[in-house]
Design an enzyme around this catalytic site. Structure first.
Site, PDB file in Angstrom:
ATOM      1  N   GLN A 167       0.795  -1.226   0.000  1.00  0.00           N
ATOM      2  CA  GLN A 167       0.000   0.000   0.000  1.00  0.00           C
ATOM      3  C   GLN A 167       0.830   1.279   0.000  1.00  0.00           C
ATOM      4  O   GLN A 167       0.431   2.270  -0.592  1.00  0.00           O
ATOM      5  CB  GLN A 167      -0.924  -0.016   1.222  1.00  0.00           C
ATOM      6  N   GLU A 209      -3.104   9.871  -0.469  1.00  0.00           N
ATOM      7  CA  GLU A 209      -2.184  10.471   0.492  1.00  0.00           C
ATOM      8  C   GLU A 209      -1.115  11.330  -0.177  1.00  0.00           C
ATOM      9  O   GLU A 209      -0.101  11.662   0.437  1.00  0.00           O
ATOM     10  CB  GLU A 209      -1.562   9.377   1.362  1.00  0.00           C
ATOM     11  N   ASP A 246       4.427   0.081   4.070  1.00  0.00           N
ATOM     12  CA  ASP A 246       3.214  -0.405   4.730  1.00  0.00           C
ATOM     13  C   ASP A 246       2.594  -1.421   3.789  1.00  0.00           C
ATOM     14  O   ASP A 246       2.084  -1.059   2.728  1.00  0.00           O
ATOM     15  CB  ASP A 246       2.241   0.751   5.007  1.00  0.00           C
ATOM     16  N   GLU A 290       5.359  -2.068   8.040  1.00  0.00           N
ATOM     17  CA  GLU A 290       4.097  -2.011   8.781  1.00  0.00           C
ATOM     18  C   GLU A 290       3.133  -3.073   8.260  1.00  0.00           C
ATOM     19  O   GLU A 290       3.077  -3.307   7.056  1.00  0.00           O
ATOM     20  CB  GLU A 290       3.503  -0.613   8.587  1.00  0.00           C
ATOM     21  N   ASP A 317      -0.376  -1.924  12.855  1.00  0.00           N
ATOM     22  CA  ASP A 317      -1.438  -0.932  12.652  1.00  0.00           C
ATOM     23  C   ASP A 317      -2.791  -1.637  12.770  1.00  0.00           C
ATOM     24  O   ASP A 317      -3.418  -1.627  13.824  1.00  0.00           O
ATOM     25  CB  ASP A 317      -1.265  -0.253  11.292  1.00  0.00           C
ATOM     26  N   LYS A 342      -3.198   5.834  15.593  1.00  0.00           N
ATOM     27  CA  LYS A 342      -4.226   6.600  14.866  1.00  0.00           C
ATOM     28  C   LYS A 342      -5.354   6.859  15.854  1.00  0.00           C
ATOM     29  O   LYS A 342      -6.066   5.935  16.230  1.00  0.00           O
ATOM     30  CB  LYS A 342      -4.763   5.777  13.682  1.00  0.00           C
ATOM     31  N   ARG A 371      -4.827   9.425   8.566  1.00  0.00           N
ATOM     32  CA  ARG A 371      -5.626   8.438   7.855  1.00  0.00           C
ATOM     33  C   ARG A 371      -5.682   8.865   6.396  1.00  0.00           C
ATOM     34  O   ARG A 371      -5.360  10.003   6.058  1.00  0.00           O
ATOM     35  CB  ARG A 371      -7.057   8.342   8.406  1.00  0.00           C
ATOM     36  N   SER A 372      -6.142   7.962   5.529  1.00  0.00           N
ATOM     37  CA  SER A 372      -6.191   8.330   4.107  1.00  0.00           C
ATOM     38  C   SER A 372      -7.256   9.391   3.835  1.00  0.00           C
ATOM     39  O   SER A 372      -7.132  10.188   2.908  1.00  0.00           O
ATOM     40  CB  SER A 372      -6.412   7.092   3.235  1.00  0.00           C
ATOM     41  N   LYS A 393       3.759   9.729  10.403  1.00  0.00           N
ATOM     42  CA  LYS A 393       3.409   9.284   9.059  1.00  0.00           C
ATOM     43  C   LYS A 393       2.235  10.145   8.616  1.00  0.00           C
ATOM     44  O   LYS A 393       1.133  10.012   9.141  1.00  0.00           O
ATOM     45  CB  LYS A 393       3.023   7.807   9.160  1.00  0.00           C
TER      46      LYS A 393
END
Length: 431
Positions: A167, A209, A246, A290, A317, A342, A371-372, A393
């Site tokens: 990702q 992102e 990730d 991740e 995560d 998060k 977050r996205s 991040k």
């Protein structure tokens, strides 16, 4: 002067054009805090619930009027007259009133927005910056550091419409002397990556992102083009800039196997996929991975930690979802060595601070994350500095929803000077 006199909730729009919850908390003396809840695309199954309306006639069912109603109704009534400086007390009132394990009654999006707005209002009433107030809530007043960014410059998986399974492919400017310099290095690599991709006839459209989402032939090719861009920018890979990934492996976990489209739909066992990742770490200076396996594959994670855990940072995560109960289990079993933080996974600032503390006390690192689906809210920048977390991040070097966080970090660094060191490589587990 920090008594709550008014709470307002509203539906606003996030960076993907979907609704989210924004809250305002007003105190005596005219102090106001405002915050918005972010939203994820690849989510862990044990995350606190993000409440959506499900009314297909509005926003394709993604409206948040129920959550906003909770803010304006029961939550507002419960916290009026309470002291905003008592963060733990305010959060407990909301959590108890919700009455569910996963905040599904009011929605974690409602509770979090009020929780963060409360912290901002309290900071304003004390004449403090948010990071100062967070450090006090954290029991570490005056202890700050600037985080090393993980910059997501190539997007795949759920964050992009391409054939890359992993990702996120990220750079970490570990050789920088300051956060400001780290941002410059990241920007220069980002722009050189555009040139590299264009020269190969590849797409330079960006994903959720802010990273590029080219159609690459394999996952390794993503690392190769980043290596080329780092060199073109005049930096040394492995010294000035290291790499991080990730995998979000839950997204390609099917029937007990890891099925990678970018590797010709090959199906890997947990052990095989661990060695696939290990091979990549031998070819490139990857210092952090991740979610290298599915969130339920704890036996696989135990193996992955045995193989890679003393060499690189392994971040949980979807595995931990910022939840202290799950994190404690992971620590007890020696699973991975780092947690992604998060705050909308758990739904309040108090619980977020508890997860960071538990991780650090166990010798795990804590990586603060966006977050996205984001907004202009830059609270995570203050959270990273105020807890001296060490890593953040928050996306790539484009899209104002990402850049807002970097700009806030630049401002904080300017304000704190030498009180907030940028520690580079030392912040990353195993380095």
């Amino acid at each position: 002067m920090s008594k709550i006199v008014k709470v307002i909730g509203r539906e606003i729009i996030d960076s993907r054009g979907n609704p989210t919850v924004e809250a305002e908390v007003h105190l005596e003396g005219g102090f106001v805090g405002m915050a918005a809840a972010p939203s994820g695309a690849s989510t862990g199954s044990r995350e606190a619930l993000e409440l959506r309306d499900g009314d297909k006639s509005r926003y394709m069912g993604k409206g948040v009027l129920k959550a906003v109603g909770a803010v304006n109704g029961p939550i507002a009534q419960a916290v009026l007259g309470k002291d905003a400086k008592d963060q733990a007390g305010i959060d407990k009132i909301m959590i108890d009133l919700d009455g569910t394990e996963n905040k599904s009654n009011f929605g974690a999006n409602a509770i979090l927005a009020v929780s963060l707005a409360t912290a901002k209002a309290a900071a304003a009433s004390k004449g403090q910056a948010l990071f100062e107030h967070i450090a006090e809530l954290n029991g570490t007043p005056g202890k700050y550091s600037m985080p090393v960014p993980m910059m997501n410059i190539i997007n795949g998986g759920e964050h992009a419409d391409n054939n890359v399974d992993i990702q996120e492919f990220m750079i970490q400017p570990v050789g920088a002397k300051s956060l400001k310099e780290a941002v410059r290095m990241g920007s220069e690599v980002f722009h050189n990556l555009a040139k590299v991709l264009k020269a190969k006839g590849m797409n330079t459209a960006v994903g959720d992102e802010g990273g590029y989402a080219p159609n690459l032939g394999s996952n390794a090719e993503a690392l190769a083009v980043i290596a080329e861009a780092v060199k073109a920018a005049g930096y040394e890979l492995g010294t000035d800039i290291t790499l991080a990934m990730d995998c979000a492996a839950s997204e390609f976990y099917k029937d007990g196997k890891y099925v990678l489209a970018g590797e010709g739909n090959k199906a890997f066992t947990s052990e095989e996929f661990t060695h696939f990742l290990e091979d990549l770490t031998k070819q490139y200076p990857i210092v952090s991975i991740e979610d290298g396996l599915d969130e339920s594959d704890w036996d696989g994670f135990a193996y992955q930690t045995k193989v890679l855990g003393d060499k690189i940072q392994l971040v949980g995560d979807d595995l931990f979802v910022t939840n202290t109960k799950i994190l404690k289990e992971g620590i007890d079993k020696g699973i991975v060595n780092s947690i992604l933080i998060k705050f909308n996974q758990i739904g309040s600032l108090t619980e977020t601070l508890a997860a960071i503390k538990m991780a650090k006390d166990a010798g795990y690192t804590a990586v603060i994350s966006h977050r996205s689906g984001e907004t202009e809210d830059a609270t995570i920048a203050d959270l990273a500095v105020g807890t001296a977390a060490g890593q953040i991040k928050t996306g790539s070097m484009s899209r104002s929803d990402r850049v807002a966080k970097y700009n806030q970090l630049i401002r904080i660094e300017e304000a704190l000077g030498e009180k907030a060191p940028y520690n580079g490589r030392k912040e990353i587990k195993g380095q």
